[in-house]
Write a protein that holds these residues in place. Structure first.
Motif, PDB file in Angstrom:
ATOM      1  N   LYS A   1       0.832  -1.190   0.000  1.00 11.65           N
ATOM      2  CA  LYS A   1       0.000   0.000   0.000  1.00 11.65           C
ATOM      3  C   LYS A   1       0.872   1.247   0.000  1.00 11.65           C
ATOM      4  N   LEU A   2       1.074   1.803  -1.186  1.00 10.74           N
ATOM      5  CA  LEU A   2       1.774   3.077  -1.336  1.00 10.74           C
ATOM      6  C   LEU A   2       0.703   4.112  -1.593  1.00 10.74           C
ATOM      7  N   ARG A   3       0.572   5.039  -0.680  1.00  9.23           N
ATOM      8  CA  ARG A   3      -0.429   6.104  -0.824  1.00  9.23           C
ATOM      9  C   ARG A   3       0.267   7.435  -1.026  1.00  9.23           C
ATOM     10  N   PHE A   4      -0.179   8.147  -2.042  1.00 10.49           N
ATOM     11  CA  PHE A   4       0.285   9.507  -2.293  1.00 10.49           C
ATOM     12  C   PHE A   4      -0.678  10.414  -1.546  1.00 10.49           C
ATOM     13  N   LEU A   5      -0.169  11.137  -0.563  1.00 13.95           N
ATOM     14  CA  LEU A   5      -1.031  11.951   0.289  1.00 13.95           C
ATOM     15  C   LEU A   5      -1.202  13.375  -0.235  1.00 13.95           C
ATOM     16  N   SER A   6      -0.108  14.004  -0.655  1.00 11.17           N
ATOM     17  CA  SER A   6      -0.203  15.392  -1.125  1.00 11.17           C
ATOM     18  C   SER A   6       1.112  15.833  -1.743  1.00 11.17           C
ATOM     19  N   VAL A   7       1.042  16.982  -2.415  1.00  7.03           N
ATOM     20  CA  VAL A   7       2.252  17.649  -2.887  1.00  7.03           C
ATOM     21  C   VAL A   7       2.099  19.127  -2.562  1.00  7.03           C
ATOM     22  N   ASP A   8       3.163  19.701  -2.027  1.00  4.76           N
ATOM     23  CA  ASP A   8       3.201  21.118  -1.681  1.00  4.76           C
ATOM     24  C   ASP A   8       4.341  21.773  -2.452  1.00  4.76           C
ATOM     25  N   PHE A   9       4.170  23.076  -2.709  1.00  2.88           N
ATOM     26  CA  PHE A   9       5.180  23.864  -3.410  1.00  2.88           C
ATOM     27  C   PHE A   9       5.586  25.029  -2.507  1.00  2.88           C
TER      28      PHE A   9
ATOM     29  N   PRO B   1       8.790   9.298  -6.804  1.00  9.04           N
ATOM     30  CA  PRO B   1       9.093  10.478  -7.630  1.00  9.04           C
ATOM     31  C   PRO B   1       8.281  10.502  -8.931  1.00  9.04           C
ATOM     32  N   ALA B   2       8.061   9.328  -9.522  1.00  9.36           N
ATOM     33  CA  ALA B   2       7.288   9.264 -10.764  1.00  9.36           C
ATOM     34  C   ALA B   2       5.819   9.596 -10.526  1.00  9.36           C
ATOM     35  N   ILE B   3       5.278   9.214  -9.378  1.00  9.00           N
ATOM     36  CA  ILE B   3       3.881   9.511  -9.055  1.00  9.00           C
ATOM     37  C   ILE B   3       3.669  11.012  -8.895  1.00  9.00           C
TER      38      ILE B   3
ATOM     39  N   ILE C   1       7.335  19.167  -2.471  1.00  6.14           N
ATOM     40  CA  ILE C   1       7.457  18.160  -1.414  1.00  6.14           C
ATOM     41  C   ILE C   1       6.227  17.265  -1.458  1.00  6.14           C
ATOM     42  N   GLY C   2       6.458  16.014  -1.797  1.00  8.93           N
ATOM     43  CA  GLY C   2       5.381  15.028  -1.849  1.00  8.93           C
ATOM     44  C   GLY C   2       5.379  14.187  -0.586  1.00  8.93           C
ATOM     45  N   SER C   3       4.204  13.989  -0.034  1.00 13.30           N
ATOM     46  CA  SER C   3       4.057  13.167   1.174  1.00 13.30           C
ATOM     47  C   SER C   3       3.458  11.814   0.793  1.00 13.30           C
ATOM     48  N   PHE C   4       4.065  10.761   1.322  1.00  9.85           N
ATOM     49  CA  PHE C   4       3.655   9.398   0.990  1.00  9.85           C
ATOM     50  C   PHE C   4       3.539   8.555   2.250  1.00  9.85           C
ATOM     51  N   GLU C   5       2.768   7.485   2.108  1.00 11.47           N
ATOM     52  CA  GLU C   5       2.641   6.497   3.172  1.00 11.47           C
ATOM     53  C   GLU C   5       2.854   5.132   2.538  1.00 11.47           C
ATOM     54  N   LEU C   6       3.671   4.316   3.168  1.00 10.52           N
ATOM     55  CA  LEU C   6       3.984   2.980   2.660  1.00 10.52           C
ATOM     56  C   LEU C   6       3.773   1.982   3.790  1.00 10.52           C
ATOM     57  N   ASN C   7       2.761   1.129   3.641  1.00 11.66           N
ATOM     58  CA  ASN C   7       2.423   0.166   4.684  1.00 11.66           C
ATOM     59  C   ASN C   7       2.745  -1.258   4.264  1.00 11.66           C
ATOM     60  N   ASP C   8       2.973  -2.089   5.230  1.00 12.96           N
ATOM     61  CA  ASP C   8       3.119  -3.538   5.032  1.00 12.96           C
ATOM     62  C   ASP C   8       4.270  -3.920   4.114  1.00 12.96           C
ATOM     63  N   VAL C   9       5.408  -3.251   4.241  1.00 10.92           N
ATOM     64  CA  VAL C   9       6.574  -3.606   3.436  1.00 10.92           C
ATOM     65  C   VAL C   9       7.732  -3.933   4.366  1.00 10.92           C
ATOM     66  N   ASP C  10       8.091  -5.205   4.388  1.00 14.46           N
ATOM     67  CA  ASP C  10       9.226  -5.640   5.198  1.00 14.46           C
ATOM     68  C   ASP C  10      10.467  -5.884   4.341  1.00 14.46           C
ATOM     69  N   ASP C  11      10.263  -6.059   3.049  1.00  7.44           N
ATOM     70  CA  ASP C  11      11.351  -6.321   2.118  1.00  7.44           C
ATOM     71  C   ASP C  11      12.038  -4.995   1.761  1.00  7.44           C
TER      72      ASP C  11
ATOM     73  N   MET D   1      12.114  -4.067  -2.003  1.00  7.83           N
ATOM     74  CA  MET D   1      10.832  -3.585  -2.507  1.00  7.83           C
ATOM     75  C   MET D   1      10.563  -2.166  -2.004  1.00  7.83           C
ATOM     76  N   LYS D   2      10.862  -1.914  -0.744  1.00  5.97           N
ATOM     77  CA  LYS D   2      10.670  -0.578  -0.182  1.00  5.97           C
ATOM     78  C   LYS D   2      11.532   0.435  -0.935  1.00  5.97           C
ATOM     79  N   SER D   3      12.768   0.074  -1.211  1.00  6.88           N
ATOM     80  CA  SER D   3      13.677   0.943  -1.951  1.00  6.88           C
ATOM     81  C   SER D   3      13.121   1.264  -3.333  1.00  6.88           C
ATOM     82  N   HIS D   4      12.541   0.263  -3.989  1.00  6.24           N
ATOM     83  CA  HIS D   4      11.958   0.463  -5.320  1.00  6.24           C
ATOM     84  C   HIS D   4      10.820   1.483  -5.260  1.00  6.24           C
ATOM     85  N   PHE D   5       9.942   1.343  -4.292  1.00  5.39           N
ATOM     86  CA  PHE D   5       8.816   2.271  -4.161  1.00  5.39           C
ATOM     87  C   PHE D   5       9.297   3.687  -3.856  1.00  5.39           C
ATOM     88  N   VAL D   6      10.266   3.792  -2.962  1.00  3.97           N
ATOM     89  CA  VAL D   6      10.758   5.108  -2.538  1.00  3.97           C
ATOM     90  C   VAL D   6      11.555   5.785  -3.649  1.00  3.97           C
TER      91      VAL D   6
END
Length: 145
Positions: free
Chosen positions: A8-16, A95-97, A72-82, A85-90
């Motif tokens: 679960k990768l959630r994009f919460l917001s982007v601020d400028f 950044p692409a999202i 500045i983009g705020s994200f939430e990443l749940n349920d990732v122990d690997d 995989m976490k590095s790939h999402f981050v």
């Protein structure tokens, strides 16, 4: 049959928080536009599931104009122990999202400047490699720019 839990990768917001524009003269057709994007990552100590992507975007044409934006983009990443995989999402997904929001912001801003620059349509960007991790002090410094 096995069922895997979806990350679960959630994009919460982007601020400028920083937008600096300087123009010395009007942009002419066929002038080379320089685009420099430097994404970084910040992991707050108080919440291990949240992280922020800070993208410093510098767009310029020599002796014509310079546009510097911090997004500045705020994200939430749940349920990732690997860690892989976490590095790939981050490093790639986050950044692409948030980049389409940056592109849209730049297009809207420059279209409202009239004939100074004309509407700038930034091409898509591809992010790969490890992002530089920054500290809380660095976040404060970014907001002062």
């Amino acid at each position: 049959m096995s069922i895997e839990t979806q990350v679960k990768l959630r994009f919460l917001s982007v601020d400028f928080p920083v937008v600096n524009f300087q123009s010395d003269k009007q942009l002419l057709e066929n002038q080379e536009i320089n685009i420099d994007i430097e994404p970084k990552v910040f992991f707050p100590k108080d919440n291990k599931n949240h992280f922020k992507i800070i993208q410093e975007v510098n767009i310029s044409v020599d002796e014509v104009f310079n546009l510097f934006i911090v997004a500045i983009g705020s994200f939430e990443l749940n349920d990732v122990d690997d860690d892989k995989m976490k590095s790939h999402f981050v490093n790639m997904n986050a950044p692409a999202i948030m980049f389409p929001y940056i592109r849209s912001f730049i297009s809207t801003l420059t279209s409202n400047l009239g004939n100074v620059t004309g509407t700038l349509n930034i091409p898509p960007q591809f992010f790969k490699g490890e992002l530089k991790q920054i500290s809380e002090e660095d976040i404060i410094e970014v907001n002062k720019k």
